[in-house]
Enzyme design. Structure first.
Site, PDB file in Angstrom:
ATOM      1  CB  CYS A 116      -0.938   0.001   1.201  1.00 37.33           C
ATOM      2  SG  CYS A 116      -2.210  -1.257   1.059  1.00 37.33           S
ATOM      3  CG  HIS A 256      -2.949   3.466   2.639  1.00 37.17           C
ATOM      4  ND1 HIS A 256      -3.407   3.291   1.359  1.00 37.17           N
ATOM      5  CD2 HIS A 256      -3.064   2.257   3.265  1.00 37.17           C
ATOM      6  CE1 HIS A 256      -3.780   2.027   1.208  1.00 37.17           C
ATOM      7  NE2 HIS A 256      -3.593   1.384   2.339  1.00 37.17           N
ATOM      8  CG  ASN A 286      -6.529  -0.402   1.128  1.00 36.45           C
ATOM      9  OD1 ASN A 286      -5.872   0.127   0.229  1.00 36.45           O
ATOM     10  ND2 ASN A 286      -5.960  -1.070   2.128  1.00 36.45           N
TER      11      ASN A 286
HETATM   12  O1  UT7 Z   1      -3.636  -1.394   3.553  1.00 38.40           O
HETATM   13  C1  UT7 Z   1      -2.963  -2.500   4.022  1.00 38.40           C
HETATM   14  C2  UT7 Z   1      -2.960  -2.473   5.455  1.00 38.40           C
HETATM   15  N1  UT7 Z   1      -4.176  -3.076   5.976  1.00 38.40           N
HETATM   16  C3  UT7 Z   1      -4.792  -2.486   6.979  1.00 38.40           C
HETATM   17  O2  UT7 Z   1      -4.462  -1.387   7.369  1.00 38.40           O
HETATM   18  C4  UT7 Z   1      -5.898  -3.250   7.682  1.00 38.40           C
HETATM   19  C5  UT7 Z   1      -5.686  -3.184   9.159  1.00 38.40           C
HETATM   20  N2  UT7 Z   1      -6.684  -3.926   9.930  1.00 38.40           N
HETATM   21  C6  UT7 Z   1      -7.961  -3.531  10.012  1.00 38.40           C
HETATM   22  O3  UT7 Z   1      -8.365  -2.551   9.411  1.00 38.40           O
HETATM   23  C7  UT7 Z   1      -8.863  -4.317  10.945  1.00 38.40           C
HETATM   24  O4  UT7 Z   1      -8.096  -5.158  11.759  1.00 38.40           O
HETATM   25  C8  UT7 Z   1      -9.936  -5.147  10.196  1.00 38.40           C
HETATM   26  C9  UT7 Z   1     -10.924  -4.213   9.529  1.00 38.40           C
HETATM   27  C10 UT7 Z   1      -9.288  -6.045   9.174  1.00 38.40           C
HETATM   28  C11 UT7 Z   1     -10.706  -6.011  11.191  1.00 38.40           C
HETATM   29  O5  UT7 Z   1     -11.284  -5.207  12.205  1.00 38.40           O
HETATM   30  P1  UT7 Z   1     -11.070  -5.553  13.734  1.00 38.40           P
HETATM   31  O6  UT7 Z   1     -11.798  -4.533  14.488  1.00 38.40           O
HETATM   32  O7  UT7 Z   1      -9.597  -5.695  13.991  1.00 38.40           O
HETATM   33  O8  UT7 Z   1     -11.830  -6.924  13.870  1.00 38.40           O
HETATM   34  P2  UT7 Z   1     -11.270  -8.329  14.388  1.00 38.40           P
HETATM   35  O9  UT7 Z   1     -10.426  -8.971  13.347  1.00 38.40           O
HETATM   36  O10 UT7 Z   1     -10.714  -8.174  15.756  1.00 38.40           O
HETATM   37  O11 UT7 Z   1     -12.605  -9.158  14.515  1.00 38.40           O
HETATM   38  C12 UT7 Z   1     -13.591  -8.836  15.519  1.00 38.40           C
HETATM   39  C13 UT7 Z   1     -14.815  -9.687  15.281  1.00 38.40           C
HETATM   40  C14 UT7 Z   1     -14.504 -11.170  15.064  1.00 38.40           C
HETATM   41  O12 UT7 Z   1     -15.547 -11.928  15.638  1.00 38.40           O
HETATM   42  P3  UT7 Z   1     -15.359 -12.637  17.071  1.00 38.40           P
HETATM   43  O13 UT7 Z   1     -14.191 -13.569  16.898  1.00 38.40           O
HETATM   44  O14 UT7 Z   1     -15.090 -11.510  18.032  1.00 38.40           O
HETATM   45  O15 UT7 Z   1     -16.665 -13.314  17.268  1.00 38.40           O
HETATM   46  C15 UT7 Z   1     -14.565 -11.323  13.572  1.00 38.40           C
HETATM   47  O16 UT7 Z   1     -14.894 -12.624  13.158  1.00 38.40           O
HETATM   48  O17 UT7 Z   1     -15.469  -9.243  14.093  1.00 38.40           O
HETATM   49  C16 UT7 Z   1     -15.676 -10.365  13.231  1.00 38.40           C
HETATM   50  N3  UT7 Z   1     -15.625  -9.881  11.855  1.00 38.40           N
HETATM   51  C17 UT7 Z   1     -16.716  -9.445  11.211  1.00 38.40           C
HETATM   52  N4  UT7 Z   1     -17.997  -9.355  11.579  1.00 38.40           N
HETATM   53  C18 UT7 Z   1     -18.862  -8.861  10.679  1.00 38.40           C
HETATM   54  C19 UT7 Z   1     -14.551  -9.777  11.041  1.00 38.40           C
HETATM   55  N5  UT7 Z   1     -14.925  -9.278   9.857  1.00 38.40           N
HETATM   56  C20 UT7 Z   1     -16.269  -9.072   9.936  1.00 38.40           C
HETATM   57  C21 UT7 Z   1     -17.223  -8.560   9.041  1.00 38.40           C
HETATM   58  N6  UT7 Z   1     -18.502  -8.478   9.456  1.00 38.40           N
HETATM   59  N7  UT7 Z   1     -16.901  -8.142   7.791  1.00 38.40           N
END
Ligand code: UT7
Length: 333
Positions: A116, A256, A286
Site C-alpha cells: 500500500c 493511505h 482501500n
Molecule cells: O492497507 C494494508 C494495510 N491493511 C490495513 O491497514 C488493515 C488493518 N486492519 C484492520 O483494518 C482491521 O483489523 C480489520 C478491519 C481487518 C478487522 O477489524 P477488527 O476490528 O480488527 O476486527 P477483528 O479482526 O478483531 O474481529 C472482531 C470480530 C470477530 O468476531 P469474534 O471472533 O469476536 O466473534 C470477527 O470474526 O469481528 C468479526 N468480523 C466481522 N464481523 C462482521 C470480522 N470481519 C467481519 C465482518 N462483518 N466483515
C-alpha cells in the site's frame, strides 16, 4: 547551483463504474453495513467488471486523462513508473503495458511493488530522476485490480479493498515548491501478517494452491492495524518536527485509505483537525497503490500553490513512510 526539485504538475484518475455496496457484500458473506461502517468506515468500493481487463485498464485511463489535462504529448514522457500489487501479469511490467496503451514510445517504464506504500515509494523514486536533471517529464501511476486477489468468502478482508487508479506528472522546478522531503521505511519481518501465499516462486500455482484459496490476500487484521496506527503516525509527526510544521500550518494530510480508525488515529497524533485530512475511503475503500492519487485528484480544485501537504502510508512488506510536498499550482487543471 540552483537546487532542482520535482513538482507535481497534474493529476489524472479513473475508477470503474461498478459499485459494490455493503448491502451487496452482506449477501455474499456474514457481515452488515453497520459492522463495516463502524470497524472500517467503507460504504462502497468500485470493481472492474469488464471481462479480460486488469490493472492496466484503469491505469491507462488515468494516464490518458493526465496527458489530456496537462496538454502533454505521450512523446514527451521520459519515464513511467507503475506502483501495483496486482500487475496484469507476473511479467512483463504493467508499466510497459500502460505505456503501450497510451502511446508512450520514447520512455522507459517499470513496476514497483511496495504494498500500500507503492505510490509513495514510486513518487520518491521518480523525484530522484527529475532532481538529477536527466528526466523532464515523469509519470507515476498507482493502478490496482484488488478484486482479482480478494477472497469474497472471507468476511474479514473482502469489505476492505476496491479497484482504481491515479496518476501524476512530475516535472522539474527551481521554485520553492515540489517534493521537499521523504522518509521511507520497511521491515520484512511484518510479511507474516499480510501476504499472498501462492503464485510466486516459493509456491507456484497448482491445483492444490487453488483448492486451498492461497492466491487471495492473507491478512491478520489486528497486528496490521496496530503497526499501521503507530508507524503512519510516527513518520508523519517526525516529518512535521523535521520541517517545523505546526499542526495549524499543515494544509493537508493525505493518508493511505485503509481504515477510517487508522486515519483518525494518525490525525489525532499529528494534532490536526478532520478538515485538514483528505478522506474518500467511504466511496472507494482501500485501492492499495491508488489511494493517494485518488485523494489528490478529488481535492485538486481546493489545492493552492504553496500549500503544505504530508502524504503518509502503511502497507504490506511492511512498508511505510511520509512525503512532504509544497503544492505547485492553484486549483484544477
Ligand atoms: O492497507 C494494508 C494495510 N491493511 C490495513 O491497514 C488493515 C488493518 N486492519 C484492520 O483494518 C482491521 O483489523 C480489520 C478491519 C481487518 C478487522 O477489524 P477488527 O476490528 O480488527 O476486527 P477483528 O479482526 O478483531 O474481529 C472482531 C470480530 C470477530 O468476531 P469474534 O471472533 O469476536 O466473534 C470477527 O470474526 O469481528 C468479526 N468480523 C466481522 N464481523 C462482521 C470480522 N470481519 C467481519 C465482518 N462483518 N466483515
Amino acid at each position: 547551483m540552483t537546487k532542482i526539485r520535482a513538482t507535481i504538475t497534474g493529476i489524472g484518475a479513473y475508477v470503474p463504474d461498478y459499485i459494490l455496496t455493503n448491502d451487496e457484500l452482506s449477501k455474499m458473506v456474514d457481515t452488515s453495513d453497520e459492522w463495516i461502517m463502524t470497524r472500517i468506515g467503507i460504504k462502497e468500493r468500485r470493481i472492474i467488471k469488464e471481462k479480460g481487463e486488469g490493472s492496466s485498464f484503469v491505469g491507462s485511463k488515468a494516464v490518458k486523462q493526465l496527458l489530456k489535462k496537462t496538454g502533454t504529448s505521450p512523446d514527451e514522457i521520459d519515464l513511467l513508473i507503475c506502483a501495483t500489487v496486482t500487475p496484469d501479469h507476473q511479467f512483463p511490467a504493467t508499466a510497459n503495458i500502460i505505456s503501450d496503451k497510451v502511446g508512450i514510445k520514447n520512455a522507459h517504464s517499470f513496476d514497483l511493488n511496495a504494498g500500500c506504500s507503492g505510490f509513495l515509494y514510486a513518487l520518491d523514486t521518480a523525484s530522484k530522476f527529475v532532481e538529477a536533471g536527466t528526466h523532464k517529464k515523469v509519470i507515476v501511476v498507482g493502478a490496482e485490480k484488488m478484486s482479482s486477489i480478494v477472497d469474497y468468502h472471507d468476511r474479514a478482508t473482502c469489505p476492505i479493498f476496491g479497484d482504481g487508479a491515479g496518476a501524476v506528472l512530475l516535472e522539474p522546478t527551481t521554485e520553492d515548491i515540489g517534493i521537499v522531503d521523504s522518509m521511507l521505511q520497511s521491515d520484512g519481518a511484518g510479511r507474516i501478517h499480510l501476504h499472498q501465499k501462492a503464485g510466486g516462486s516459493v509456491k507456484p500455482a497448482s491445483h492444490e494452491t487453488v483448492d486451498a484459496r492461497e492466491h487471495f490476500i492473507y491478512q491478520e487484521g489486528q497486528p496490521v492495524f496496530k503497526w499501521a496506527v503507530s508507524k503512519m503516525a510516527d513518520v508523519s509527526v517526525e516529518m512535521m518536527d523535521r520541517h517545523g510544521i505546526a499542526p495549524d500550518d499543515l494544509n493537508w494530510l493525505v493518508p493511505h485509505q485503509a481504515n477510517m480508525r487508522i486515519i483518525e488515529a494518525t490525525a489525532k497524533r499529528m494534532g490536526i483537525k478532520r478538515e485538514q485530512v483528505m478522506i474518500n475511503i467511504q466511496r472507494y475503500g482501500n485501492t492499495t497503490a491508488a489511494t493517494l492519487p485518488l485523494c489528490l485528484w478529488e481535492w485538486e480544485d481546493q489545492l493552492k500553490k504553496g500549500d503544505k501537504l504530508i502524504l503518509a502510508t502503511f502497507g504490506a512488506g511492511f512498508t511505510w513512510g511520509s512525503i512532504y510536498i509544497k503544492w505547485g499550482y492553484d486549483g484544477k487543471k
